[in-house]
Design an enzyme around this catalytic site. Structure first.
Site, mmCIF file in Angstrom:
data_model
loop_
_atom_site.group_PDB
_atom_site.id
_atom_site.type_symbol
_atom_site.label_atom_id
_atom_site.label_comp_id
_atom_site.label_asym_id
_atom_site.label_seq_id
_atom_site.Cartn_x
_atom_site.Cartn_y
_atom_site.Cartn_z
ATOM 1 C CE LYS A 147 -40.103 -57.202 -25.668
ATOM 2 N NZ LYS A 147 -39.990 -56.115 -27.062
ATOM 3 C CG HIS A 177 -39.338 -49.084 -27.155
ATOM 4 N ND1 HIS A 177 -39.910 -50.748 -27.773
ATOM 5 C CD2 HIS A 177 -40.482 -48.563 -28.207
ATOM 6 C CE1 HIS A 177 -40.997 -50.228 -27.720
ATOM 7 N NE2 HIS A 177 -41.832 -49.502 -28.691
ATOM 8 C CD GLU A 215 -48.287 -54.209 -30.663
ATOM 9 O OE1 GLU A 215 -48.022 -53.475 -31.690
ATOM 10 O OE2 GLU A 215 -48.358 -55.060 -30.143
ATOM 11 C CG HIS A 239 -42.807 -52.819 -23.389
ATOM 12 N ND1 HIS A 239 -41.612 -52.275 -23.589
ATOM 13 C CD2 HIS A 239 -43.178 -53.208 -24.672
ATOM 14 C CE1 HIS A 239 -41.514 -52.148 -24.490
ATOM 15 N NE2 HIS A 239 -42.033 -53.504 -25.452
ATOM 16 C CE LYS A 338 -48.063 -58.685 -31.305
ATOM 17 N NZ LYS A 338 -47.036 -56.984 -31.076
HETATM 18 C C1 BG6 Z 1 -42.708 -54.100 -28.661
HETATM 19 C C2 BG6 Z 1 -42.552 -55.351 -28.792
HETATM 20 O O1 BG6 Z 1 -41.197 -54.077 -27.602
HETATM 21 O O2 BG6 Z 1 -43.298 -53.376 -28.765
HETATM 22 C C3 BG6 Z 1 -43.609 -56.166 -30.412
HETATM 23 O O3 BG6 Z 1 -41.899 -56.715 -29.767
HETATM 24 C C4 BG6 Z 1 -45.104 -54.669 -29.732
HETATM 25 O O4 BG6 Z 1 -45.126 -56.948 -30.158
HETATM 26 C C5 BG6 Z 1 -44.168 -52.816 -29.407
HETATM 27 O O5 BG6 Z 1 -45.418 -55.217 -31.197
HETATM 28 C C6 BG6 Z 1 -44.973 -52.177 -29.299
HETATM 29 O O6 BG6 Z 1 -44.413 -51.466 -29.224
HETATM 30 P P1 BG6 Z 1 -45.110 -49.744 -29.817
HETATM 31 O O7 BG6 Z 1 -44.218 -48.381 -29.650
HETATM 32 O O8 BG6 Z 1 -45.212 -49.632 -31.529
HETATM 33 O O9 BG6 Z 1 -45.954 -49.392 -29.004
#
Ligand code: BG6
Length: 493
Positions: A147, A177, A215, A239, A338
């Site tokens: 993305k 991911h 986060e 996600h 965030k």
């Molecule tokens: C990413 C976002 O896809 O996922 C980020 O662009 C985010 O902004 C991240 O921080 C979070 O991934 P994870 O694996 O740390 O939860």
């Protein structure tokens, strides 16, 4: 962990080979799979970028970038890994370097070739065109993209068309991911590998579902991208909707990639549209102001951005509904942001209360059961239950939890990073955990009306103090339904 069989040798070209994603995720993941014996010494990982680096300099950079996550890697094993790493200076926007890349790949025409486009989406078109022009788009070729796949439905369609002009859908791997995280796959195991949950998995037994991806970090150096995206595009469109799909989908009749993805697509299409005036009612967007994180005082979003003002949301809460037979009337509350108090991703399934209580007031309140699927940190599954408080005297009930922490259950096993599995799935040609074109577009079709209502809204995102759970309106979004956001410490001992 049982040893992974070595995969047939492959070539993986990382466009954007000197970039952040390659350094932080792709190369460390490949190193781990090499150490595990899954990537053999005959495979090649070719970094491709504009910098005129020699292979030796690139290997040096790779060694530096994998040193952190893999510092316990013996030097000789790291050296062996670096032997499969190569570099070609290529400019995707011109012909520079392409003949060289082609010559190297054509030396091994018999193997799977993967082109990882770890570059801005604006470069997907020239990269695909040149892959075609140089005859690198044969049947053994695969393309991987991350993305953002578009910033709305129209642009996502355009990006998908760009990819489809050169690669078939079976050759196209769109990474989310989150789908490589162990616990997400465990959702499938939990739901369909156990007889226990599925009979309860519907509106008659489930009161509501909460999905939180919180986060603690702020912009983390990604201001340029983030301010044009915002939390809805960055986290929800991909996600969070994917997580929702795994919770809500019907049992697929097999684990074939398209069978699973067909079921996810049905969920996305069944999402009740939120548009017009409903957007204010069912969504909340916020932006953090300065506050306190676990690391100490942190600046507000615009300060971090270095801008006077911004209307970009760093927090979203949504009350979604899957309008189908199984789920009608069950709210799916989504929230992400965030600079929230902690990094935690979890899915909480709250069951209906018991139909009739046998116990008098002295027994204490009966709390409905909750199934908590924790994605990170401390991956695991907990089931909140009522039990009798030990001891003689009256019958008093207490909440407790059946707890399965993966770290304890699989002590001593390392938890692989999501990219390790996903990259190996690309090599194997298994797209189950990748988003199909129609899924991406269906997700955007649901997101688009929210984006346009926000764009027309004269009010900016609601402020929240960094280190808190978002604007108070996000709490009201759930509480006006007579429910509350799940809070770990309060809810379960
Ligand atoms: C990413 C976002 O896809 O996922 C980020 O662009 C985010 O902004 C991240 O921080 C979070 O991934 P994870 O694996 O740390 O939860």
């Amino acid at each position: 962990m049982p040893p992974s069989p070595t995969l047939p040798d492959f070539d993986l070209v990382i466009f954007g080979g000197t970039g952040d994603l390659a350094k932080r995720k792709l190369l460390p993941a490949l190193l781990q799979r090499f150490l595990a014996g899954q990537v053999g010494p005959g495979s090649r990982v070719i970094g491709a970028a504009r910098d005129t680096l020699g292979a030796a300099n690139y290997r040096q950079k790779v060694a530096e970038s994998v040193a952190g996550p893999a510092s316990d890697v013996p030097g000789d094993r790291l050296a062996e890994f670096l032997e499969i790493v190569d570099y070609v200076a290529v400019d995707v926007a011109s012909d520079s370097g392409w003949a060289d890349l082609k010559a190297r790949l054509d030396a091994r025409p018999d193997r799977v070739r993967i082109f990882y486009l770890a570059i801005g989406p604006g470069l997907f078109a020239p990269a695909c065109e040149r892959l075609h022009q140089y005859g690198l788009d044969g049947p053994l070729s695969r393309v991987v993209v991350e993305k953002p796949i578009g910033h709305d439905l129209a642009s996502a369609r355009q990006t998908n068309a760009t990819l489809a002009a050169v690669f078939s859908e079976a050759q196209t791997f769109r990474i989310d991911h989150y789908l490589g995280k162990e616990t997400v796959q465990n959702l499938i195991a939990l739901r369909f590998g156990n007889a226990l949950f599925e009979p309860l998995w519907n509106a008659a037994r489930i009161d509501h579902v909460q999905i939180t991806v919180a986060e603690e970090l702020g912009l983390a150096g990604r201001a340029g991208y983030y301010d044009t995206a915002g939390a809805l595009r960055d986290m929800v469109q991909n996600h969070m909707l994917q997580l929702l799909c795994f919770v809500a989908m019907e049992p697929p009749y097999s684990m074939d990639a398209d069978v699973v993805r067909d079921e996810k697509l049905k969920v996305l299409r069944a999402l009740r549209p939120i548009r017009g005036d409903d957007v204010r009612h069912y969504t909340v967007r916020g932006q953090y102001r300065r506050g306190v994180a676990s690391s100490g005082a942190v600046p507000g979003y615009t300060d971090e951005l270095g801008a006077e003002q911004s209307r970009t949301e760093t927090f979203v809460a949504i009350r979604a509904e899957v309008a189908n037979w199984r789920w009608a009337g069950v709210p799916f509350y989504l929230r992400t942001g965030k600079r929230l108090p902690q990094r935690v991703s979890e899915i909480v399934v709250s069951f209906q209360p018991v139909r009739h209580s046998l116990f008098g007031a002295a027994a204490g309140p009966l709390t409905p059961n909750k199934l908590i699927i924790r994605l990170q940190p401390d991956e695991g599954v907990r089931l909140g239950l009522m039990i009798k408080e030990p001891g003689p005297g009256g019958l008093r009930l207490r909440r407790t939890s059946l707890d399965m922490s993966f770290a304890n259950a699989f002590a001593g096993q390392r938890q692989p990073d999501a990219y390790e599995r996903l990259l190996m799935d690309v090599v194997r040609g298994n797209p189950t955990l990748f988003m199909r074109r129609d899924e991406v577009e269906a997700a955007w079709a649901w997101i688009d009306p929210i984006l346009s209502a926000w764009a027309q809204d004269s009010e900016p995102p609601r402020p929240y103090t960094a280190g808190t759970w978002g604007p108070s309106a996000a709490i009201a979004l759930v509480e006006r339904d007579g429910r509350t956001w799940h809070e770990e410490l309060e809810d379960l001992p």
